[in-house]
Design a protein around this motif. Structure first.
Motif, PDB file in Angstrom:
ATOM      1  N   THR A 242       0.818  -1.211   0.000  1.00  0.00           N
ATOM      2  CA  THR A 242       0.000   0.000   0.000  1.00  0.00           C
ATOM      3  C   THR A 242       0.855   1.265   0.000  1.00  0.00           C
ATOM      4  OG1 THR A 242      -0.190  -0.130   2.414  1.00  0.00           O
ATOM      5  CG2 THR A 242      -1.962  -1.110   1.120  1.00  0.00           C
ATOM      6  N   GLY A 243       2.093   1.145   0.497  1.00  0.00           N
ATOM      7  CA  GLY A 243       3.027   2.248   0.462  1.00  0.00           C
ATOM      8  C   GLY A 243       2.667   3.385   1.405  1.00  0.00           C
ATOM      9  N   PRO A 244       3.442   4.467   1.322  1.00  0.00           N
ATOM     10  CA  PRO A 244       4.632   4.646   0.485  1.00  0.00           C
ATOM     11  C   PRO A 244       5.850   3.958   1.096  1.00  0.00           C
ATOM     12  CG  PRO A 244       4.254   6.613   1.778  1.00  0.00           C
ATOM     13  CD  PRO A 244       3.099   5.705   2.074  1.00  0.00           C
ATOM     14  N   ASN A 249      11.238   7.657  -3.455  1.00  0.00           N
ATOM     15  CA  ASN A 249      10.128   8.240  -4.204  1.00  0.00           C
ATOM     16  C   ASN A 249       9.189   7.164  -4.737  1.00  0.00           C
ATOM     17  OD1 ASN A 249      11.739   7.075  -6.116  1.00  0.00           O
ATOM     18  ND2 ASN A 249      12.004   8.912  -7.377  1.00  0.00           N
ATOM     19  N   VAL A 250       9.303   5.952  -4.176  1.00  0.00           N
ATOM     20  CA  VAL A 250       8.465   4.833  -4.596  1.00  0.00           C
ATOM     21  C   VAL A 250       7.155   4.894  -3.817  1.00  0.00           C
ATOM     22  CG1 VAL A 250       8.276   2.330  -4.777  1.00  0.00           C
ATOM     23  CG2 VAL A 250      10.493   3.446  -5.122  1.00  0.00           C
ATOM     24  N   LYS A 251       6.045   4.981  -4.558  1.00  0.00           N
ATOM     25  CA  LYS A 251       4.742   5.109  -3.901  1.00  0.00           C
ATOM     26  C   LYS A 251       4.321   3.828  -3.202  1.00  0.00           C
ATOM     27  CE  LYS A 251       3.023   8.736  -6.980  1.00  0.00           C
ATOM     28  NZ  LYS A 251       1.961   9.124  -7.952  1.00  0.00           N
ATOM     29  N   LYS A 252       4.592   2.692  -3.838  1.00  0.00           N
ATOM     30  CA  LYS A 252       4.239   1.413  -3.225  1.00  0.00           C
ATOM     31  C   LYS A 252       4.957   0.297  -3.967  1.00  0.00           C
ATOM     32  CE  LYS A 252       0.036   0.936  -6.021  1.00  0.00           C
ATOM     33  NZ  LYS A 252      -1.447   0.757  -5.991  1.00  0.00           N
ATOM     34  N   THR A 254       5.279  -2.597  -6.281  1.00  0.00           N
ATOM     35  CA  THR A 254       4.523  -3.146  -7.407  1.00  0.00           C
ATOM     36  C   THR A 254       5.245  -4.299  -8.072  1.00  0.00           C
ATOM     37  OG1 THR A 254       5.505  -1.507  -8.915  1.00  0.00           O
ATOM     38  CG2 THR A 254       3.386  -0.945  -7.897  1.00  0.00           C
TER      39      THR A 254
END
Length: 301
Positions: A242-244, A249-252, A254
């Motif tokens: 679900t992040g971050p 700077n990686v939101k979640k 994947t």
């Protein structure tokens, strides 16, 4: 010629005999009906009890109380540094938010973070490709490697939930024998089970832990058998998905493996040691430039 001797009894006796025969047939049929109903009801009861048992297991699993996280994994990962020793941290309370690791403020130590699923073949490719060149750098204190075990392929192991069990085993080693973690982590990728297969058994996980130098404590065996940190692994995996992702700077998450070098995502080949080395050197140079003291500007004369 007749088919047989006629019944010579009086008509009233024949009727009485017929009634008695009919009564016996009804009694026999009633007994059969009661027996069938008993069998049917018994089967229904057994079926209901089986369903209740399954539902109970599901409910108990779903409401399984959270447990404190493993020691030395306050960030949801374990940091391996100088001498291949783990940075020690206290266990977090159940459901407490993870505490991100603090990067080296001087910029002289490269921080590498890797989110790995032990069934993920690409994760294995990265580790097998880069472990040998990373190990001396970790020993010398030039880099730290922070390993985040996750379980995103739990349903891809023929029903054995290998990803979850392997990540739990990693947490057990981190908690009880943290300085054996690097070797144990490597061992899970050295002869990695194929995705879709059953993975390693708990007995095999314990054997690999022992071979990595973590076999001196029976607590690890119990921890693996009991799945002590399974709920923690699930929560850590959910947080990554679900992040971050902290300090990046990686939101979640994947894709696995997620490899971060000084917070920057590595997108090069997972099977090229030279590509990754170049990326690390570049990140090291960027960090040094950003933390170095700028030369004073010449004064206007």
């Amino acid at each position: 010629m007749t088919d047989g001797p006629e019944d010579s009894r009086p008509a009233n006796e024949r009727r009485a005999a017929a009634r008695e025969k009919a009564r016996q047939l009804r009694t026999t049929q009633q007994r059969k009906d009661r027996r069938n109903r008993a069998f049917l009801q018994g089967g229904i009861v057994v079926g209901v009890l089986a369903i209740v048992a399954v539902v109970a297991v599901i409910i108990v699993t779903a409401i399984r109380p959270s447990v404190p996280g493993p020691a030395n994994m306050a960030s949801d990962g374990i940091v391996i540094g100088t001498g291949l020793k783990a940075h020690e941290t206290k266990p977090l309370a159940a459901d407490a938010s993870p505490i991100p690791s603090t990067p080296d403020p001087s910029g002289s130590v490269v921080t590498i973070r890797v989110y790995v699923d032990y069934l993920c073949s690409l994760c294995g490719d990265f580790q097998r490709t880069n472990a040998d060149q990373l190990e001396p750098l970790i020993k010398d204190g030039a880099v730290t490697v922070e390993v985040h075990p996750i379980a995103v392929l739990t349903s891809h192991s023929a029903g054995t939930r290998y990803s979850l069990r392997a990540a739990n085993a990693a947490a057990c080693v981190a908690n009880y024998a943290p300085n054996s973690f690097w070797k144990f982590n490597n061992s899970l990728f050295a002869k990695q089970p194929e995705e879709g297969g059953p993975g390693l058994t708990d007995a095999q996980l314990k054997s690999r832990a022992a071979s990595a130098g973590a076999g001196h404590t029976s607590s690890i065996g119990s921890c693996i058998d009991d799945g002590t940190y399974k709920s923690w692994v699930t929560r850590a995996s959910d947080l990554a998905l679900t992040g971050p992702i902290p300090d990046s700077n990686v939101k979640k998450l994947t894709i696995a493996p997620l490899v971060l070098v000084n917070g920057k995502s590595y997108t090069g080949s997972l099977r090229s040691a030279s590509d990754f080395k170049a990326f690390v050197l570049q990140a090291q140079g960027d960090s040094y430039s950003s933390t170095s003291t700028p030369s004073p500007s010449p004064s206007a004369g």
